[in-house]
Design a protein around this motif. Sequence first.
Motif, PDB file in Angstrom:
ATOM      1  N   LEU A  92       0.837  -1.189   0.000  1.00 27.02           N
ATOM      2  CA  LEU A  92       0.000   0.000   0.000  1.00 27.02           C
ATOM      3  C   LEU A  92       0.879   1.250   0.000  1.00 27.02           C
ATOM      4  CD1 LEU A  92      -3.058   0.632   2.215  1.00 27.02           C
ATOM      5  CD2 LEU A  92      -1.067   2.068   2.608  1.00 27.02           C
ATOM      6  N   TYR A  93       0.450   2.255  -0.751  1.00 27.86           N
ATOM      7  CA  TYR A  93       1.125   3.550  -0.794  1.00 27.86           C
ATOM      8  C   TYR A  93       0.175   4.605  -0.258  1.00 27.86           C
ATOM      9  CZ  TYR A  93       2.837   7.830  -3.232  1.00 27.86           C
ATOM     10  OH  TYR A  93       3.261   9.087  -3.556  1.00 27.86           O
ATOM     11  N   HIS A  94       0.583   5.286   0.815  1.00 27.99           N
ATOM     12  CA  HIS A  94      -0.150   6.451   1.330  1.00 27.99           C
ATOM     13  C   HIS A  94       0.659   7.666   0.891  1.00 27.99           C
ATOM     14  CE1 HIS A  94      -1.750   9.491   4.008  1.00 27.99           C
ATOM     15  NE2 HIS A  94      -2.595   8.648   4.574  1.00 27.99           N
ATOM     16  N   ALA A  95       0.094   8.466  -0.013  1.00 25.53           N
ATOM     17  CA  ALA A  95       0.876   9.539  -0.643  1.00 25.53           C
ATOM     18  C   ALA A  95       1.095  10.734   0.273  1.00 25.53           C
ATOM     19  CB  ALA A  95       0.194   9.980  -1.928  1.00 25.53           C
ATOM     20  N   GLY A  96       0.395  10.788   1.409  1.00 20.06           N
ATOM     21  CA  GLY A  96       0.474  11.993   2.238  1.00 20.06           C
ATOM     22  C   GLY A  96      -0.150  13.164   1.505  1.00 20.06           C
ATOM     23  N   ASP A  97       0.287  14.354   1.865  1.00 22.02           N
ATOM     24  CA  ASP A  97      -0.137  15.545   1.112  1.00 22.02           C
ATOM     25  C   ASP A  97       0.905  15.775   0.034  1.00 22.02           C
ATOM     26  OD1 ASP A  97      -2.292  15.988   2.766  1.00 22.02           O
ATOM     27  OD2 ASP A  97      -1.498  17.828   3.664  1.00 22.02           O
ATOM     28  N   THR A  98       0.487  15.800  -1.213  1.00 20.52           N
ATOM     29  CA  THR A  98       1.471  16.017  -2.275  1.00 20.52           C
ATOM     30  C   THR A  98       0.818  16.543  -3.537  1.00 20.52           C
ATOM     31  OG1 THR A  98       3.327  15.016  -3.484  1.00 20.52           O
ATOM     32  CG2 THR A  98       1.378  13.634  -3.188  1.00 20.52           C
ATOM     33  N   GLY A  99       1.603  17.282  -4.297  1.00 22.72           N
ATOM     34  CA  GLY A  99       1.270  17.529  -5.677  1.00 22.72           C
ATOM     35  C   GLY A  99       1.741  16.358  -6.509  1.00 22.72           C
ATOM     36  N   LEU A 100       1.380  16.406  -7.792  1.00 18.53           N
ATOM     37  CA  LEU A 100       1.814  15.340  -8.699  1.00 18.53           C
ATOM     38  C   LEU A 100       3.311  15.466  -8.949  1.00 18.53           C
ATOM     39  CD1 LEU A 100       0.912  13.082 -10.700  1.00 18.53           C
ATOM     40  CD2 LEU A 100       0.664  14.907 -12.406  1.00 18.53           C
ATOM     41  N   PHE A 101       4.031  14.357  -8.920  1.00 19.38           N
ATOM     42  CA  PHE A 101       5.442  14.369  -9.329  1.00 19.38           C
ATOM     43  C   PHE A 101       5.730  13.099 -10.126  1.00 19.38           C
ATOM     44  CE2 PHE A 101       5.135  12.724  -5.011  1.00 19.38           C
ATOM     45  CZ  PHE A 101       5.911  11.580  -5.032  1.00 19.38           C
ATOM     46  N   TYR A 102       6.597  13.272 -11.132  1.00 16.64           N
ATOM     47  CA  TYR A 102       6.794  12.183 -12.082  1.00 16.64           C
ATOM     48  C   TYR A 102       7.515  10.982 -11.461  1.00 16.64           C
ATOM     49  CZ  TYR A 102       7.256   9.937 -16.574  1.00 16.64           C
ATOM     50  OH  TYR A 102       7.152   9.044 -17.600  1.00 16.64           O
ATOM     51  N   ASP A 103       8.259  11.221 -10.350  1.00 15.78           N
ATOM     52  CA  ASP A 103       8.980  10.109  -9.709  1.00 15.78           C
ATOM     53  C   ASP A 103       8.043   9.061  -9.105  1.00 15.78           C
ATOM     54  OD1 ASP A 103      11.156  11.530 -10.439  1.00 15.78           O
ATOM     55  OD2 ASP A 103      12.021  11.704  -8.440  1.00 15.78           O
ATOM     56  N   MET A 104       6.728   9.308  -9.169  1.00 19.13           N
ATOM     57  CA  MET A 104       5.803   8.223  -8.794  1.00 19.13           C
ATOM     58  C   MET A 104       6.059   6.986  -9.661  1.00 19.13           C
ATOM     59  SD  MET A 104       2.237  10.193  -7.995  1.00 19.13           S
ATOM     60  CE  MET A 104       2.114  11.304  -6.577  1.00 19.13           C
ATOM     61  N   VAL A 105       6.628   7.211 -10.851  1.00 22.16           N
ATOM     62  CA  VAL A 105       7.033   6.085 -11.705  1.00 22.16           C
ATOM     63  C   VAL A 105       8.034   5.191 -10.966  1.00 22.16           C
ATOM     64  CG1 VAL A 105       8.350   5.523 -13.798  1.00 22.16           C
ATOM     65  CG2 VAL A 105       6.559   7.277 -13.872  1.00 22.16           C
ATOM     66  N   LEU A 106       8.932   5.817 -10.203  1.00 22.29           N
ATOM     67  CA  LEU A 106       9.933   5.041  -9.456  1.00 22.29           C
ATOM     68  C   LEU A 106       9.296   4.304  -8.282  1.00 22.29           C
ATOM     69  CD1 LEU A 106      12.919   7.560  -9.446  1.00 22.29           C
ATOM     70  CD2 LEU A 106      12.658   5.502 -10.840  1.00 22.29           C
ATOM     71  N   ILE A 107       8.276   4.906  -7.689  1.00 20.70           N
ATOM     72  CA  ILE A 107       7.555   4.208  -6.607  1.00 20.70           C
ATOM     73  C   ILE A 107       6.923   2.945  -7.172  1.00 20.70           C
ATOM     74  CG2 ILE A 107       5.564   4.385  -5.041  1.00 20.70           C
ATOM     75  CD1 ILE A 107       6.360   7.343  -4.623  1.00 20.70           C
ATOM     76  N   ARG A 108       6.358   3.066  -8.360  1.00 21.64           N
ATOM     77  CA  ARG A 108       5.792   1.869  -9.003  1.00 21.64           C
ATOM     78  C   ARG A 108       6.885   0.848  -9.313  1.00 21.64           C
ATOM     79  NH1 ARG A 108       3.964   1.085 -15.184  1.00 21.64           N
ATOM     80  NH2 ARG A 108       3.201  -1.035 -14.961  1.00 21.64           N
ATOM     81  N   LYS A 109       7.986   1.342  -9.919  1.00 20.40           N
ATOM     82  CA  LYS A 109       9.053   0.435 -10.365  1.00 20.40           C
ATOM     83  C   LYS A 109       9.675  -0.312  -9.181  1.00 20.40           C
ATOM     84  CE  LYS A 109      13.433   0.513 -12.901  1.00 20.40           C
ATOM     85  NZ  LYS A 109      14.493   1.398 -13.432  1.00 20.40           N
ATOM     86  N   LEU A 110       9.911   0.405  -8.094  1.00 22.14           N
ATOM     87  CA  LEU A 110      10.597  -0.195  -6.947  1.00 22.14           C
ATOM     88  C   LEU A 110       9.656  -1.023  -6.072  1.00 22.14           C
ATOM     89  CD1 LEU A 110      12.789   2.831  -5.876  1.00 22.14           C
ATOM     90  CD2 LEU A 110      13.688   0.568  -6.425  1.00 22.14           C
ATOM     91  N   TYR A 111       8.450  -0.509  -5.817  1.00 23.29           N
ATOM     92  CA  TYR A 111       7.608  -1.104  -4.765  1.00 23.29           C
ATOM     93  C   TYR A 111       6.290  -1.658  -5.289  1.00 23.29           C
ATOM     94  CZ  TYR A 111      10.815   2.206  -2.548  1.00 23.29           C
ATOM     95  OH  TYR A 111      11.919   2.926  -2.199  1.00 23.29           O
ATOM     96  N   ASN A 112       5.860  -1.226  -6.463  1.00 23.12           N
ATOM     97  CA  ASN A 112       4.659  -1.732  -7.117  1.00 23.12           C
ATOM     98  C   ASN A 112       3.467  -1.888  -6.173  1.00 23.12           C
ATOM     99  OD1 ASN A 112       3.284  -2.546  -9.403  1.00 23.12           O
ATOM    100  ND2 ASN A 112       3.795  -4.707  -9.111  1.00 23.12           N
ATOM    101  N   PRO A 113       3.050  -0.813  -5.482  1.00 19.30           N
ATOM    102  CA  PRO A 113       1.948  -0.959  -4.518  1.00 19.30           C
ATOM    103  C   PRO A 113       0.640  -1.381  -5.186  1.00 19.30           C
ATOM    104  CG  PRO A 113       2.451   1.365  -4.882  1.00 19.30           C
ATOM    105  CD  PRO A 113       3.523   0.573  -5.571  1.00 19.30           C
ATOM    106  N   GLU A 114      -0.053  -2.294  -4.514  1.00 21.88           N
ATOM    107  CA  GLU A 114      -1.349  -2.761  -5.039  1.00 21.88           C
ATOM    108  C   GLU A 114      -2.456  -1.771  -4.745  1.00 21.88           C
ATOM    109  OE1 GLU A 114      -0.230  -6.420  -2.717  1.00 21.88           O
ATOM    110  OE2 GLU A 114      -1.914  -7.156  -3.896  1.00 21.88           O
ATOM    111  N   VAL A 115      -2.315  -1.063  -3.625  1.00 24.02           N
ATOM    112  CA  VAL A 115      -3.326  -0.094  -3.203  1.00 24.02           C
ATOM    113  C   VAL A 115      -2.657   1.266  -3.086  1.00 24.02           C
ATOM    114  CG1 VAL A 115      -5.051   0.480  -1.444  1.00 24.02           C
ATOM    115  CG2 VAL A 115      -4.421  -1.919  -1.836  1.00 24.02           C
ATOM    116  N   ALA A 116      -3.276   2.288  -3.679  1.00 19.60           N
ATOM    117  CA  ALA A 116      -2.735   3.649  -3.555  1.00 19.60           C
ATOM    118  C   ALA A 116      -3.782   4.547  -2.913  1.00 19.60           C
ATOM    119  CB  ALA A 116      -2.343   4.192  -4.925  1.00 19.60           C
ATOM    120  N   LEU A 117      -3.399   5.231  -1.844  1.00 20.42           N
ATOM    121  CA  LEU A 117      -4.247   6.234  -1.196  1.00 20.42           C
ATOM    122  C   LEU A 117      -3.756   7.588  -1.690  1.00 20.42           C
ATOM    123  CD1 LEU A 117      -4.103   4.866   2.488  1.00 20.42           C
ATOM    124  CD2 LEU A 117      -5.461   4.040   0.571  1.00 20.42           C
TER     125      LEU A 117
END
Length: 218
Positions: free
Chosen positions: A123-148
Amino acid sequence: MGHATFIIEYEGLRVIIDPFIEGNPSCPISLDEVPKVDLVLATHSHPDHYSNVVDIVKRDGALFVGSYELATDVESKGGRAVGMNIGGTYRYKGLAITQVRADHSHEKGPATGFVLRHPEGSLYHAGDTGLFYDMVLIRKLYNPEVALLPIGSHFTMGVEEAVEAVDLLKPRYVIPMHYNTFDVIKADPHEFKRKAEERVPGASVIVLKPGEEWELKR
Ligand code: NI
Ligand code: MN
């Protein structure tokens, strides 16, 4: 529990993230009704994410996990804490907790998100954030099934940006958060669901009412 507050259970252990119970107009329970937790996580120091951390840590003898600066604050108030930072992983009873980037302001310690990984689910809890392209790396490294993901705009991503985030992360499930708590963060989660599911086939958006439960089944 409304806003960015989530209680996550796995193998009989319970984690609360960003506890904002008192003063949260969308939270359906009182502080006394928060079930006993093992871990308390906070993504950043803003009061709508951090205000009830010390109360719960001390009440339950729970362990706080968050930035070094917030951990120091919790310890100074008599709580148990593990301080970490962006990029690092802390392991607790089969759970890998990785602190990740968030683009947001902060008072004490950085603004962050968390990825929680366990054989039963991730699971990924994004906290408070704007969009950033490095979310691609979060997918690549951790591949969360659930995103908040926050969708309320004004302080964080809004619906349009969060749809892009779903496209970058490609999670199996998405739960929108940080909307409709206050007038300035009004958003329509069903508009988000329609747009995100159209944009990313394979992603299901789960719109939870505050207090509602959802179980990850595989
Ligand atoms: Ni904030
Ligand atoms: Mn916030």
